[in-house]
Design a protein around this motif. Sequence first.
Motif, short mmCIF file in Angstrom:
data_model
loop_
_atom_site.label_atom_id
_atom_site.label_comp_id
_atom_site.label_asym_id
_atom_site.label_seq_id
_atom_site.Cartn_x
_atom_site.Cartn_y
_atom_site.Cartn_z
N UNK A 109 0.97 -1.37 0.17
CA UNK A 109 -0.22 0.11 0.02
C UNK A 109 0.94 1.32 -0.10
N UNK A 110 0.47 2.16 -0.81
CA UNK A 110 1.20 3.55 -0.68
C UNK A 110 0.26 4.65 -0.46
N UNK A 111 0.89 5.76 -0.29
CA UNK A 111 0.19 6.83 0.39
C UNK A 111 0.85 8.01 -0.42
N UNK A 112 0.10 9.09 -0.92
CA UNK A 112 0.48 10.27 -1.59
C UNK A 112 -0.64 11.17 -1.85
N UNK A 113 -0.42 12.26 -1.56
CA UNK A 113 -1.11 13.63 -1.66
C UNK A 113 -1.59 13.89 -2.88
N UNK A 114 -0.79 13.54 -4.08
CA UNK A 114 -0.96 14.22 -5.40
C UNK A 114 -0.91 15.79 -5.45
N UNK A 115 -0.16 16.32 -4.66
CA UNK A 115 -0.12 17.61 -4.47
C UNK A 115 0.51 18.32 -5.92
N UNK A 116 -0.30 19.45 -6.15
CA UNK A 116 0.03 20.13 -7.53
C UNK A 116 0.42 21.58 -7.17
N UNK A 117 -0.54 22.15 -6.21
CA UNK A 117 -0.35 23.70 -6.24
C UNK A 117 -0.99 24.08 -4.92
N UNK A 118 -0.57 25.04 -4.23
CA UNK A 118 -1.09 25.61 -2.84
C UNK A 118 -2.42 26.21 -3.27
N UNK A 119 -2.55 26.61 -4.32
CA UNK A 119 -3.98 27.39 -4.73
C UNK A 119 -4.99 26.41 -5.27
N UNK A 120 -4.43 25.19 -5.81
CA UNK A 120 -5.51 24.33 -6.52
C UNK A 120 -5.67 22.85 -5.80
N UNK A 121 -4.85 22.35 -4.97
CA UNK A 121 -4.84 21.16 -4.30
C UNK A 121 -5.49 21.03 -3.02
N UNK A 122 -6.38 20.17 -2.82
CA UNK A 122 -7.11 20.18 -1.50
C UNK A 122 -6.62 19.29 -0.42
N UNK A 123 -5.44 18.70 -0.73
CA UNK A 123 -4.83 17.85 0.13
C UNK A 123 -3.33 18.50 0.12
N UNK A 124 -2.76 19.03 1.14
CA UNK A 124 -1.44 19.52 1.03
C UNK A 124 -0.65 18.15 1.59
N UNK A 125 0.69 18.30 1.04
CA UNK A 125 1.93 17.71 1.44
C UNK A 125 1.74 17.05 2.71
N UNK A 126 1.87 15.77 3.00
CA UNK A 126 1.92 15.31 4.59
C UNK A 126 0.78 15.37 5.23
N UNK A 127 -0.56 15.97 4.68
CA UNK A 127 -1.83 15.94 5.19
C UNK A 127 -2.88 14.78 5.31
N UNK A 128 -2.24 13.52 5.11
CA UNK A 128 -3.18 12.59 4.87
C UNK A 128 -3.30 11.60 6.13
N UNK A 129 -4.50 10.92 6.07
CA UNK A 129 -4.72 9.83 7.18
C UNK A 129 -3.60 8.70 6.93
N UNK A 130 -3.28 7.91 8.02
CA UNK A 130 -2.33 6.84 8.04
C UNK A 130 -3.01 5.87 7.13
N UNK A 131 -2.06 4.98 6.80
CA UNK A 131 -2.63 3.59 5.79
C UNK A 131 -3.17 2.88 7.05
N UNK A 132 -4.22 2.13 6.51
CA UNK A 132 -4.90 1.13 7.51
C UNK A 132 -3.79 0.16 7.90
N UNK A 133 -4.04 -0.22 9.26
CA UNK A 133 -3.02 -1.16 10.00
C UNK A 133 -2.95 -2.57 9.31
N UNK A 134 -3.69 -2.94 8.44
CA UNK A 134 -3.67 -4.31 7.93
C UNK A 134 -2.89 -4.47 6.71
N UNK A 135 -2.29 -3.33 6.16
CA UNK A 135 -1.48 -3.40 4.90
C UNK A 135 -0.10 -3.43 5.00
#
Length: 281
Positions: free
Chosen positions: A243-269
Amino acid sequence: MLNADLHCHSIVSDGTLTPEALAQRAQANGVELWSLTDHDEIGGQARALAAAQALGLRYITGAEVSVTFAGTTVHIVGLGMDPDHPGLVNGLRATRGGREQRARAMSDDLARVGIPGAYEGALKYVDNPELISRTHFARYLVEAGVCRDTNEVFRKFITEGKPGFVPHRWASLGDAVGWITQAGGMAVIAHPGRYKLTANEEFALFTEFKSHGGQGVEVVTGAHGQADYVKYAGYCHEFGLAASRGSDFHSPEESHTDLGKLPDLPGSVTPVWELLQSRIH
């Protein structure tokens, strides 16, 4: 869990920040393992690695490869590849090759509905003309006052069935996975919840991806919600994928998810970085 962000874009493709600014933003946001994954391009990798090392931020090489599957554009993220591998370099160069012709056709179509000069307008937002994309057109249409924001552009234009949409045949799934794995990296299906695939087509995507040597899938991304986290964690178990984890961040003005601001991966993966330890800088 490790705060890894293994999917974002710089001005080398269709982001608005330099690799150096992204590294600084990632560190400021608490990212502990970072990857720059520009579209069909590894030209920013040396800069990203140098910037990360200067900040004491662990880094892994990356790219996001455009693939045509079942008539749909699908993205495959490569992680941990040798960015100088000839097969990878030549494959990505071939994939980039058709973008200018496609962009001119998009501009012609937009002119037919009263929006002239879109190609020249989009070029103002392109750091690398080989990588002109729909996102650059969207930024120009906002600047020109045609739409309020890029989300409105994608609702009204440059998507299938709307003015300005021109399909492009990208690499095959097997080619993309092959370029990545032959360069010593891991292939990962990017944000699968975004694709308009039927259940049978999605199952075929994962089955074929696995048969070509693909090893991972993005479970937690800026494009996924809670139901997607659960669904694709299940796919990890069903298909034997990490399992991978990534914001797909493009721009401070356009991206609704900032770098590093994601939930953790599920513990089972199994996180992809557990399989990529030898490739982390």
